[in-house]
Design an enzyme around this catalytic site. Sequence first.
Site, PDB file in Angstrom:
ATOM      1  CG  HIS A  64      52.017 -23.376 -15.161  1.00 31.57           C
ATOM      2  ND1 HIS A  64      52.719 -23.495 -13.982  1.00 31.57           N
ATOM      3  CD2 HIS A  64      51.957 -24.622 -15.699  1.00 31.57           C
ATOM      4  CE1 HIS A  64      53.052 -24.761 -13.801  1.00 31.57           C
ATOM      5  NE2 HIS A  64      52.607 -25.466 -14.825  1.00 31.57           N
ATOM      6  N   GLY A  65      53.279 -19.964 -14.270  1.00 34.59           N
ATOM      7  CA  GLY A  65      54.156 -19.542 -13.184  1.00 34.59           C
ATOM      8  C   GLY A  65      54.114 -20.487 -11.988  1.00 34.59           C
TER       9      GLY A  65
END
Length: 471
Positions: free
Chosen positions: A84-85
């Site tokens: 994920h970011g």
Amino acid sequence: MFPVFTPTHRLLLAALTLVPTRLLCSSSAVPNIPNIAVYFGTKSRYEEVNPHLLQDVLSVNASALRPPPGESCYPVHLTAVIRHGSRFPTVKNIRRIHKLSELIRKDASKSSEGSVGWLRELRSSWEPWYTEEMDGQLVMKGRDDLRFLARRLATLFPSLLSEENMRKGKIRFASSSKHRCVNSMEAFQDGLHQHWSHQDSPPVYRHEVDDELMRFFDRCHGFVEGVENNRTALIEVEKFKHGEEMEALRRRTAEKLGLHFHRLTPDLVEAAFFLCTYELSIKSLHSPWCFLFDESDAKVLEYKSDLKNFWKRSYGHVINSLSSCPLFHHIFRTLDKAGRPRRSTEAAPEPASILIGHAETLLPLVSLLGLYKDQTPPTASNYHSQHGRSFRTSRIVPYAANLLFVLYDCQRGPRLQLLVNEKPEHFPGLHTQNAPLYRDVRATYRHLLDGCDFDKECEGRAQGRGPNTEL
Ligand SMILES: *[C@@H]1O[C@H](CO)[C@@H](O)[C@H](O)[C@H]1NC(C)=O
Ligand SMILES: *[C@@H]1O[C@H](CO)[C@@H](O)[C@H](O)[C@H]1NC(C)=O
């Protein structure tokens, strides 16, 4: 007259609407990026690993794709395992942040009339703006991380991540159930949508939640009992936390803040460092917290985080990597299918598989594949001999980290190339070839392809839980 928008203009406009903070602070006197940003461990920005993206976030280096030049090859499948970011801190760290800021307001010596600007700023104007509901959620910058990654991958693999493949539902999208991962998946699909220049209507998001695949670590009892909930399994981390290097760092930091040494626990020193990382990764800010640490301080804190990840998620215990067997088998089954010879009447194989998870998903897989394995394991006592280690989480698992498995159809048969964070990597034992024959990669991992049984490794034997004696 209407202004003419070139692609660069459009990009600039997109950048303006997406990352306003970056532009706002670029005019301030301090340089944008703290020089210690390359030591942020799993809290590193993706840009620290690929700094050219700071100039042009859509720039793609096609020379990274390297099937043998003499052989005609074309890509037939992409599996991307993506972290994920950028995200908010989790509750545990938000609480530490509040404790730290309270301590500094109340107890830090006020007798520093002539103290440096950043210190005055910390004491008087810095407010802890983090609240507990933020708990690990994806931030706007984290959406951008995934959106732009999707656009770069669609540029690199136009025949695989194509609009037609998307419309026909041929691309697989699987995510961990955590919010930050599901939101990352949506941002990735936004990116594809934008790449095909559908700027107006939002896409219809499509994905399946698959925690068996992306959060295998939660389901592996051998790992949970033998490592995660076992204090002795992480003894090296505990020792380092109270060892020579950390004590010296605590002393220096307490002195700078005018605090009593004993009030500033190792956890609070780390919270101060994390604040520096979060303010950069969330707000693109060079936070006053960063001035607390010089390069050698940051290296000590990076080592602490690498030690933890080594013993908890990587080579430190064999069960850490074996817990990723389901993901390993899933990837190779997908590649097997995509590489199998087909009659022209048969349906084309799955062109792409986008799998979104956590650093805790990528590290065990990276370790199972045998990447970044150093001669000597990092311990509490060998910090000074570990400067050249290849196991550096800052390089391997920043936000939006990715493992790309690219299968090509070539004259001599299918070939497989591995990229980590969009840069070519070699499979262990196949160091001379950028894209070895797929059958050679399978031969390298034969022992895992024929074994690596999740139920057996995770439920059964106690010996899988002990330290990895192969180190
Ligand atoms: C592109 O990738 C190649 C191989 O990884 C590297 O040598 C080269 O410096 C890269 N070019 C740019 C502009 O990043
Ligand atoms: C805890 O870790 C130690 C050290 O790795 C190991 O010897 C022990 O068997 C583990 N305990 C359990 C319950 O797995």
